[in-house]
Design an enzyme around this catalytic site. Structure first.
Site, PDB file in Angstrom:
ATOM      1  N   HIS A  76     -20.928   3.512 -10.850  1.00 16.98           N
ATOM      2  CA  HIS A  76     -19.504   3.693 -10.503  1.00 16.98           C
ATOM      3  C   HIS A  76     -18.883   4.864 -11.284  1.00 16.98           C
ATOM      4  O   HIS A  76     -17.726   4.799 -11.688  1.00 16.98           O
ATOM      5  CB  HIS A  76     -18.698   2.423 -10.761  1.00 16.98           C
ATOM      6  N   ASN A 149     -16.051  -5.172  -5.248  1.00 15.13           N
ATOM      7  CA  ASN A 149     -16.568  -4.118  -4.374  1.00 15.13           C
ATOM      8  C   ASN A 149     -15.930  -4.237  -2.995  1.00 15.13           C
ATOM      9  O   ASN A 149     -15.247  -5.211  -2.702  1.00 15.13           O
ATOM     10  CB  ASN A 149     -18.093  -4.247  -4.231  1.00 15.13           C
ATOM     11  N   TYR A 363     -20.748  -5.258 -19.143  1.00 20.29           N
ATOM     12  CA  TYR A 363     -19.625  -4.301 -19.122  1.00 20.29           C
ATOM     13  C   TYR A 363     -19.159  -3.966 -20.537  1.00 20.29           C
ATOM     14  O   TYR A 363     -19.014  -2.803 -20.903  1.00 20.29           O
ATOM     15  CB  TYR A 363     -18.468  -4.844 -18.276  1.00 20.29           C
TER      16      TYR A 363
HETATM   17  C1  HEM Z   1     -21.203  -8.696  -7.918  1.00 17.52           C
HETATM   18  C2  HEM Z   1     -21.782  -7.569  -8.155  1.00 17.52           C
HETATM   19  C3  HEM Z   1     -21.098  -6.412  -8.823  1.00 17.52           C
HETATM   20  C4  HEM Z   1     -19.881  -5.854  -8.566  1.00 17.52           C
HETATM   21  C5  HEM Z   1     -18.875  -6.290  -7.530  1.00 17.52           C
HETATM   22  C6  HEM Z   1     -19.694  -4.767  -9.489  1.00 17.52           C
HETATM   23  C7  HEM Z   1     -18.580  -3.952  -9.536  1.00 17.52           C
HETATM   24  C8  HEM Z   1     -18.400  -2.940 -10.431  1.00 17.52           C
HETATM   25  C9  HEM Z   1     -17.298  -2.014 -10.418  1.00 17.52           C
HETATM   26  C10 HEM Z   1     -16.153  -2.031  -9.444  1.00 17.52           C
HETATM   27  C11 HEM Z   1     -17.480  -1.158 -11.442  1.00 17.52           C
HETATM   28  C12 HEM Z   1     -16.590   0.013 -11.773  1.00 17.52           C
HETATM   29  C13 HEM Z   1     -15.508  -0.372 -12.699  1.00 17.52           C
HETATM   30  C14 HEM Z   1     -14.601   0.786 -12.936  1.00 17.52           C
HETATM   31  O1  HEM Z   1     -13.967   1.256 -11.969  1.00 17.52           O
HETATM   32  O2  HEM Z   1     -14.511   1.232 -14.095  1.00 17.52           O
HETATM   33  C15 HEM Z   1     -18.684  -1.524 -12.104  1.00 17.52           C
HETATM   34  C16 HEM Z   1     -19.191  -0.882 -13.197  1.00 17.52           C
HETATM   35  C17 HEM Z   1     -20.265  -1.356 -13.876  1.00 17.52           C
HETATM   36  N1  HEM Z   1     -21.076  -2.402 -13.510  1.00 17.52           N
HETATM   37 FE1  HEM Z   1     -20.904  -3.589 -11.952  1.00 17.52          FE
HETATM   38  N2  HEM Z   1     -20.786  -4.686 -10.300  1.00 17.52           N
HETATM   39  C18 HEM Z   1     -21.665  -5.693  -9.923  1.00 17.52           C
HETATM   40  C19 HEM Z   1     -22.853  -5.999 -10.496  1.00 17.52           C
HETATM   41  C20 HEM Z   1     -23.218  -5.563 -11.707  1.00 17.52           C
HETATM   42  C21 HEM Z   1     -24.308  -6.085 -12.463  1.00 17.52           C
HETATM   43  C22 HEM Z   1     -25.225  -7.223 -12.020  1.00 17.52           C
HETATM   44  C23 HEM Z   1     -24.313  -5.405 -13.632  1.00 17.52           C
HETATM   45  C24 HEM Z   1     -25.228  -5.565 -14.795  1.00 17.52           C
HETATM   46  C25 HEM Z   1     -25.875  -6.659 -15.085  1.00 17.52           C
HETATM   47  C26 HEM Z   1     -23.255  -4.430 -13.589  1.00 17.52           C
HETATM   48  C27 HEM Z   1     -22.969  -3.522 -14.566  1.00 17.52           C
HETATM   49  C28 HEM Z   1     -22.004  -2.573 -14.498  1.00 17.52           C
HETATM   50  C29 HEM Z   1     -21.796  -1.581 -15.518  1.00 17.52           C
HETATM   51  C30 HEM Z   1     -22.608  -1.423 -16.791  1.00 17.52           C
HETATM   52  C31 HEM Z   1     -20.699  -0.806 -15.120  1.00 17.52           C
HETATM   53  C32 HEM Z   1     -20.078   0.373 -15.843  1.00 17.52           C
HETATM   54  C33 HEM Z   1     -18.881  -0.124 -16.614  1.00 17.52           C
HETATM   55  C34 HEM Z   1     -18.241   0.929 -17.476  1.00 17.52           C
HETATM   56  O3  HEM Z   1     -18.920   1.879 -17.890  1.00 17.52           O
HETATM   57  O4  HEM Z   1     -17.046   0.796 -17.766  1.00 17.52           O
HETATM   58  N3  HEM Z   1     -22.596  -4.564 -12.416  1.00 17.52           N
HETATM   59  N4  HEM Z   1     -19.238  -2.616 -11.469  1.00 17.52           N
END
Ligand code: HEM
Length: 706
Positions: A76, A149, A363
């Site tokens: 993202h 999402n 996160y």
């Molecule tokens: C239901 C499934 C998921 C959704 C809906 C989702 C949604 C999101 C969204 C919207 C962001 C962006 C946030 C922003 O705008 O700053 C994000 C970032 C991120 N997501 Fe997910 N994600 C999902 C699954 C996962 C999973 C399973 C992991 C890890 C186990 C993960 C790890 C991350 C990480 C590390 C970031 C970066 C956060 C940052 O650097 O601030 N996500 N995710």
């Protein structure tokens, strides 16, 4: 007594205003506040140097610049943000004690970040991908994040596979290609070996993956959460956002062209809409399942690769979010904001969804490095509106000046403050779920039905939407060089629908599956199709009016005004910037020149009558403009001689009104009206065609070259 701070729509803005620089500032200074007298030449020995190390201004300026970049998000990375507020429609007391969901008069400030998942920070907006839809509510009980999402399900069921998924989909490690695209070998190699991904593949290859606008896409919390009321009764919930402008997508050809012509297309759209007062609005919905019904469904309600079909669990629309202010500074706000699904407030609780459980850790963990240590919650955009008080201390970039001697609990020296709050004073109490079990690496049997909902999705698509999915498979798998990988994916989707597998195989040069899969059946969930979500509005649609010297002024003014009155944004497009003269010698300002725009940035095109049509029909640009708009399903309107341009184009299979006749005619979104016809009637029909957004039925005809 309610000791919580009162919050209104403006509270977050007022908090942010406190860290704005002095607007009256006049002189450049160093970071130490010393005024700078000269910033164009470094301090040197003589006119030709060398430059002196003692030039503190020069060194400071360069050093700061050298350290301007922070790591981009691991996923993202590319995003766009906006401020706004949320209001609940009616008290939700029966279901949750969350304070921001009780009072319909209360406006809770929010910040939203929309994003793509795969591409780097500078990648194009209109790539085929999932879109992030993350909302931070600054409530009086602390920050609450719905990190969602634009698709209601996910690729995998357990967070332990997330690094594999992302490694497979990101540019390949040896040569860092392709950028912002799943169309390459490693992603499809991974996908072809992972049946649980099948349902998500259907979504990602559908039109949902190329939204026309962040203002025209849904949002979903995806994971299962809980609402808990003041009595401690809990229900499972899933969260939904639906845009009041309807759900609309780009055409794939258009999306690819936009990635070159305007890589910021979605970002610009959001920014400009807010600047123009077209505030994006989304209704907030919840699906609720009683705890005792947890096991009463064909699917496991903790499985994030499954939807809760609306036919089985109705959505209750409980509030509305309005985005009404652009950030002041992209880096400070949109880039530095830190969302986390673990940021919950009393009344909202977690579930054992194994994907969510991993997210709760990931996160915060990544933000510790992305935002430089444990104090990133003090960055203004992340700071809650409710007071923060604890004994966490020091670390990089600490800005709070903690006072007194005491940084521990319990203590007598500080009157035991701050101390834990009881539930009735707003203390967060985790839902007391009874859990017993053995430690095993496993998943529940129900998680293993990978195809029923993929079939439901496929079945719920219209014929055109199905065709788009097949073509998306052709593109994605066509970019895969390993034919074994291609065949494995065909075998996988053979489990969804035998015909789908055959159609896909045909386009990618691999044999159809040895045994044709069963048909997907007849079960449908109508709201999965975007065609059911069209709203009767043309608000904020962009309409190009093609005009060269000699256009009929009345036909421009009247149509332009009617479109504006309905909330659309018409723009005059002509060969050059400057002014363009009408048939009766009056002039109007050109909004866009041919060199700076194209049909792909508009939702519709209109060609007024007048002798300018003679020029237009001999311009390859104008011909291409209407051909391309037609190919992308866009509404096209023409009056009188304007129809001549359509006749000179490659548009086929659509009847036009007689150029000098008195009739208005609308066919497949092409609305024409003879010069003697009623402009009012033309406008009505043109507006109806624009409200429909895209006329995909044209795709059933022979393709129009563009
Ligand atoms: C239901 C499934 C998921 C959704 C809906 C989702 C949604 C999101 C969204 C919207 C962001 C962006 C946030 C922003 O705008 O700053 C994000 C970032 C991120 N997501 Fe997910 N994600 C999902 C699954 C996962 C999973 C399973 C992991 C890890 C186990 C993960 C790890 C991350 C990480 C590390 C970031 C970066 C956060 C940052 O650097 O601030 N996500 N995710």
């Amino acid at each position: 007594m309610d000791t919580r701070r009162k919050i209104n729509e403006k509270s977050k803005q007022e908090q942010l205003d406190r860290v704005h620089p002095d607007p009256e500032r006049e002189y450049l200074t160093t970071n130490q506040g010393v005024r700078v007298s000269h910033t164009d030449d470094a301090l040197k020995v003589g006119e030709r140097g060398p430059t002196l190390l003692e030039d503190f201004h020069f060194r400071e300026k360069l050093t700061h610049f050298d350290h301007e970049r922070i790591p981009e998000r691991i996923v993202h990375a590319r995003g766009s943000g906006a401020h706004g507020y949320f209001q609940v429609y009616e008290p939700m007391t029966e279901y949750t004690r969350a304070a921001f969901l009780q009072d319909p008069k209360k406006k809770t400030p929010v910040f939203v970040r929309f994003s793509t998942v795969v591409g780097f920070r500078g990648s194009a907006d209109t790539v085929r991908d999932v879109r992030g839809f993350a909302v931070k509510f600054y409530t009086e009980e602390g920050n609450y994040d719905i990190v969602g999402n634009n698709m209601p399900i996910f690729f995998i069921v357990d967070a332990i596979k997330f690094p594999d998924l992302i490694h497979a989909i990101k540019p390949e490690q040896h040569h860092q290609m392709p950028q912002a695209s799943s169309a390459h070998d490693t992603f499809w190699d991974f996908a072809g070996s992972l049946p649980e991904i099948t349902h998500m593949l259907m979504w990602v290859l559908s039109d949902r993956a190329i939204p026309r606008s962040y203002r025209m896409m849904q949002g979903f919390g995806v994971n299962t959460f809980r609402f808990v009321n003041a009595e401690g009764k809990a229900r499972f919930v899933k969260f939904h956002w639906r845009p009041l402008l309807g759900i609309h997508s780009l055409a794939w050809d258009e999306a690819q062209k936009l990635a070159g012509k305007d890589p910021d297309f979605n970002r610009r759209d959001l920014w400009e809409a807010i600047e123009m007062g077209d505030y994006p609005e989304y209704e907030f919905g919840v699906q609720m399942i009683e705890e005792e019904d947890e096991h009463n469904f064909d699917f496991d309600i903790l499985d994030a690769t499954k939807i809760w079909p609306e036919e089985e669990v109705a959505i209750r629309w409980i509030g509305k979010m309005t985005l009404n202010r652009n950030p002041d500074n992209f880096f400070a706000e949109t880039e530095q904001i830190a969302f986390c699904p673990a940021n919950v407030v009393p009344g909202i609780d977690l579930s054992n969804d194994p994907l969510l459980q991993g997210r709760l850790f990931s996160y915060l963990d990544t933000q510790l490095i992305r935002l430089g240590g444990p104090n990133f919650q003090e960055i203004p955009i992340n700071r809650p509106l409710s007071p923060v008080a604890n004994n966490q201390r020091e670390g990089y970039h600490r800005t709070t000046i903690d006072q007194g001697r005491v940084s521990y609990f319990p203590n007598a020296l500080g009157e035991n403050k701050p101390r834990p709050a009881p539930a009735e004073e707003g203390g967060y109490v985790h839902y007391q779920e009874k859990i017993e079990g053995r430690k095993i690496r496993a998943r529940s049997e129900k998680f293993n039905d990978h195809f029923s909902q993929a079939k439901l999705f496929w079945n719920s698509m219209s014929e055109v939407e199905k065709e788009h999915i097949v073509k998306a498979f052709h593109f994605e798998l066509g970019k895969v060089s390993d034919t074994g990988v291609r065949s494995r994916v065909v075998d996988l989707i053979n489990n969804v629908d035998g015909d789908l597998a055959i159609r896909v195989a045909q386009g990618i040069g691999v044999p159809p599956p040895a045994r044709k899969g069963a048909p997907s059946g007849t079960k449908k969930s109508p709201n999965l199709s975007q065609e059911t979500t069209v709203m009767d509005t043309i608000k904020s649609r962009r309409v190009a009016i093609l005009a060269m010297e000699g256009y009929n002024r009345d036909e421009v003014v009247q149509v332009e005004q009617a479109l504006k009155d309905a909330g659309a944004h018409p723009e005059i497009v002509s060969e050059f910037y400057g002014r363009v003269r009408s048939a009766d010698g009056k002039e109007m300002e050109v909004d866009r020149s041919y060199a700076t725009t194209g049909s792909i940035v508009y939702d519709a095109v209109y060609i007024p009558g007048g002798r300018h049509a003679e020029t237009l029909k001999n311009q390859s640009y104008a011909i291409h403009f209407v051909n391309e708009a037609f190919k992308h399903g866009k509404p096209i309107g023409a009056i009188g001689e304007g129809i001549e341009l359509l006749k000179a184009s490659a548009i086929k299979g659509v009847a036009f009104a007689d150029t000098s006749g008195g009739e208005a005619l609308a066919e497949m979104g092409v609305v024409t009206c003879g010069s003697q016809g009623s402009v009012e009637s033309f406008i009505d029909q043109f507006k109806t065609a624009i409200a429909r957004h895209r006329h995909w039925d044209r795709e059933r005809m022979e393709q129009v070259p563009a």
